[in-house]
Design a protein around this motif. Structure first.
Motif: not given
Length: 84
Positions: A55-84
């Motif tokens: 069903r997912f021949a192109d691969g399975i997309s990883p879980l996105d913490p902001i979109e899929n888990m609904g995390i809205i904390d601004d400090s987490f978003k900035s931490l996530l940008r640093v790690n990318l």
């Protein structure tokens, strides 16, 4: 332990895995038999995994913490940008 080569069925086994060995987590969920001791139950799990691959021949997309888990904390978003 390694996945079988393309076209080879291999042998299904249950092995423990440390969380530190995981690179990504997906939001996809499959249901496994309660007891994976018999070869028949492990082959049932293989059929589930084969269906996911189909069903997912192109691969399975990883879980996105902001979109899929609904995390809205601004400090987490900035931490996530640093790690990318």
């Amino acid at each position: 332990m390694r996945p079988p080569s393309e076209g080879d069925s291999g042998k299904m086994e249950v092995v423990p895995v440390l969380l530190s060995c995981l690179a990504e987590i997906s939001g996809l969920r499959i249901f496994l038999p309660k007891d994976m001791k018999s070869q028949e139950q492990r082959n049932s799990a293989r059929k589930n995994l084969d269906e996911v691959k189909r069903r997912f021949a192109d691969g399975i997309s990883p879980l996105d913490p902001i979109e899929n888990m609904g995390i809205i904390d601004d400090s987490f978003k900035s931490l996530l940008r640093v790690n990318l």
